[in-house]
Design an enzyme around this catalytic site. Structure first.
Site, PDB file in Angstrom:
ATOM      1  N   ALA A  44      -4.758 115.624 -17.304  1.00  0.00           N
ATOM      2  CA  ALA A  44      -4.913 114.724 -18.455  1.00  0.00           C
ATOM      3  C   ALA A  44      -4.395 113.345 -18.046  1.00  0.00           C
ATOM      4  O   ALA A  44      -3.785 113.191 -16.976  1.00  0.00           O
ATOM      5  CB  ALA A  44      -4.118 115.242 -19.642  1.00  0.00           C
ATOM      6  N   LYS A  45      -4.618 112.356 -18.841  1.00  0.00           N
ATOM      7  CA  LYS A  45      -4.026 111.033 -18.613  1.00  0.00           C
ATOM      8  C   LYS A  45      -4.078 110.255 -19.911  1.00  0.00           C
ATOM      9  O   LYS A  45      -4.967 110.486 -20.741  1.00  0.00           O
ATOM     10  CB  LYS A  45      -4.832 110.281 -17.546  1.00  0.00           C
ATOM     11  CG  LYS A  45      -4.067 109.171 -16.885  1.00  0.00           C
ATOM     12  CD  LYS A  45      -3.179 109.706 -15.791  1.00  0.00           C
ATOM     13  CE  LYS A  45      -2.471 108.634 -15.014  1.00  0.00           C
ATOM     14  NZ  LYS A  45      -1.794 109.183 -13.840  1.00  0.00           N
ATOM     15  N   GLY A  46      -3.128 109.345 -20.070  1.00  0.00           N
ATOM     16  CA  GLY A  46      -3.134 108.515 -21.266  1.00  0.00           C
ATOM     17  C   GLY A  46      -2.854 107.082 -20.898  1.00  0.00           C
ATOM     18  O   GLY A  46      -2.414 106.786 -19.777  1.00  0.00           O
TER      19      GLY A  46
END
Ligand code: NAD
Length: 411
Positions: A101-103
Site C-alpha cells: 500500500a502507499k499513501g
C-alpha cells in the site's frame, strides 16, 4: 522514465518469464482500493486551506497491506499507485506476510508549521481510519514524514479504535517503536553487500567501494561496511564527492556529518570530486544511496564498477540497466537492496501485537536472517533461470503473490 513506468516494465519482463496470462497480469496490477480524501484545515493565519490525501491499497493476498505515508508537493494518485504496487513486490521478495500500500498528501512540509502538519495528519486519519489498522493496512514514514507524524497518526487512530500501537510503524521508541529502525535500511544494504560480495568471491579488505548519498541510508551502510573492513574510497552527498585512494576515515566522516547538519561539506581529509566522477570511479562496488535516475543511458557505459547495489529507489534507468547487463555488471535491485526498513517495520508490528519488546541485538539478528534468506533465494533463482538478479527478484515476488491470489480464489 518515471519510476512507475520502470516498475511496470520489470513486472512485464518477469511475468513473461513466468508465462502469466493477460487476465492474471491485470488482476495482479489492479489495486484493490484507491481512496482520495479532502483535508480541510484551519491554518495558523486563520485561513481555511483544503489539501488532498491518497491511500492506495494494492494487494492483500499475502497479508495486511504495508506502505509509507509521503508528504510532498508532487504527490498524486499515479505516483501513490505505483509506489503501492512496488510495496507489494518488495514485501513479497523478502517474504514478509504483507501486501502493498502507499499513501500521500500533496503538501510541501517545509512550508508548514508543526501545528499545521499535526492538524493535517490528524484530519487525514479522521478520513481513512476505517480502512486502515493492524490487520488491514499499516502505514509508516516515507519522504517528508518521520516518527513524529507516526506518533500523531497512532494517537488519532486510537481515538476511534482504542489501544492499537500496531496500526502504524516507524513510531518513536517511546511510543512502541522498534529499536534499530533508524539504521535499518542502511544496515540492510551492508548485510546484502556482504552476502553478494561473498558469493562473488570478494574479500572485504581487497574490495573498494564508492557510495553516493550520506543521509540515513548511506551513512548507516557506510558504517556497517567500514566495520566489516571494506575499503570505502569515495562518498558523496549534495555538496559533491570526497575521495581517498587509501580508504576514507569513515568514523571521522560520520562525526563530521553529525556536527554539520548531516552534510559532508567542509570535510578536509579527502580529495574533492564531482558526483558524476564518483559514479564513474574504478571501484569494485558502487552504491547509489541518494536519488533515483542517476545512472542513465547517457553515463551507463562509463560506469566501471562491476557490482552495483541499488540502495536508493530506482537509481538506474531501465535503458541503463540493459547497457550494464551487456557490460556484465551485477546489479542488486532496489526491491531487495533497501528492504531493511520495511523488514524492521514488520518486527515493530510483531512486537506491538505481542506486547513484547525485543532488544537491539535481537532486531539485528532477525534482520540479518530475513535478508540473508531473501538474498540466497534471489541468487539461486537467477542462477537457475540464467537471468539478472532484478528479474529473479521480480519473478519470486510476483510468483508468491500470484500463488496466494490463486489459492484464495476470486469467489
Ligand atoms: P536522506 O534524505 O536521509 O539522504 C539523502 C542523501 O542524498 C543526503 O546525503 C543528500 O545530501 C544526498 N543528495 C541529495 N541530492 C544529491 C545529489 N544531487 N547528488 C548526490 N547526493 C545527493 O534520504 P535517505 O532516507 O537516506 O534515502 C536515500 C534513498 O534511499 C532514497 O532514494 C530513498 O527513497 C531510499 N530509501 C530510503 C529508505 C529509508 O528507510 N530511509 C527506505 C527505502 C528506500
Amino acid at each position: 522514465m518515471k519510476p512507475y513506468e520502470a516498475t511496470r516494465l520489470y513486472f512485464e519482463r518477469a511475468a513473461d518469464r513466468l508465462e502469466l496470462d493477460e487476465s492474471m497480469r491485470k488482476l495482479l496490477l489492479t489495486p484493490k482500493r484507491e481512496v482520495q480524501v479532502q483535508i480541510p484545515v484551519e491554518m495558523d493565519s486563520g485561513k481555511i486551506e483544503t489539501f488532498v490525501g491518497f491511500r492506495v491499497q494494492h494487494d492483500a493476498s499475502r497479508g495486511p497491506m504495508k506502505g509509507g505515508l509521503r508528504y510532498h508537493h508532487e504527490v498524486d494518485l499515479d505516483e501513490v499507485r505505483a509506489l503501492a504496487t512496488l510495496m507489494t513486490w518488495k514485501t513479497a521478495v523478502v517474504d514478509l506476510p504483507y501486501g502493498g500500500a502507499k499513501g500521500g498528501i500533496a503538501i510541501d512540509p517545509r512550508k508548514l508549521s508543526v501545528k499545521e502538519l499535526e492538524h493535517i495528519t490528524r484530519k487525514f486519519v479522521d478520513q481513512i481510519h476505517d480502512i486502515i489498522g493492524p490487520d488491514k493496512d499499516i502505514p509508516a514514514p516515507d519522504v517528508g514524514t518521520s516518527s513524529r507524524e507516526m506518533a500523531w497518526f497512532r494517537n488519532q487512530y486510537e481515538k476511534y479504535h482504542g489501544f492499537s500501537p500496531a496500526c502504524v510503524t516507524g513510531k518513536p521508541v517511546e511510543h512502541y517503536g522498534a529499536e534499530g529502525r533508524e539504521e535499518a535500511t542502511g544496515r540492510g544494504v551492508g548485510i546484502l553487500a556482504y552476502k553478494l560480495l561473498g558469493n562473488l568471491g570478494r574479500k572485504p579488505k581487497e574490495t573498494t567501494v564508492a557510495l553516493q548519498g550520506f543521509g540515513n541510508v548511506g551513512s548507516h551502510a557506510a558504517k556497517y561496511l567500514h566495520e566489516s573492513e571494506y575499503k570505502i574510497v569515495a562518498v558523496g552527498d549534495q555538496s559533491g564527492g570526497y575521495y581517498r585512494k587509501e580508504g576514507l576515515d569513515i568514523p571521522k566522516l560520520l562525526h563530521h556529518a553529525l556536527q554539520n547538519q548531516g552534510l559532508l561539506a567542509g570535510f578536509q581529509d579527502a580529495d574533492r570530486i564531482s558526483n558524476e566522477q564518483l559514479l564513474e570511479l574504478e571501484v569494485n562496488l558502487l552504491i547509489p544511496a541518494a536519488l533515483g535516475g542517476v545512472i542513465t543511458k547517457r553515463n551507463a557505459a562509463r560506469i566501471k564498477a562491476p557490482i552495483i547495489i541499488e540502495a536508493a529507489n530506482g537509481p538506474i534507468d531501465p535503458d541503463a540497466d540493459d547497457i550494464l547487463a551487456e557490460q556484465g555488471t551485477k546489479v542488486l535491485p532496489d526491491i531487495l537492496a533497501n528492504a531493511g526498513g520495511v523488514t524492521i517495520s514488520y518486527f515493530e508490528w510483531v512486537q506491538n501485537l505481542q506486547y513484547y519488546k525485543w532488544p537491539l541485538n535481537r532486531v539485528r539478528q532477525e534482520l540479518e536472517s530475513v535478508l540473508s534468506r531473501a538474498f540466497q533465494r534471489v541468487w539461486d533463482e537467477a542462477k537457475e533461470h540464467r537471468t539478472s538478479l532484478r528479474t529473479a527478484a521480480y519473478m519470486i515476488a510476483i510468483g508468491r503473490v500470484h500463488r496466494a491470489a490463486k489459492l484464495a480464489g476470486v469467489g
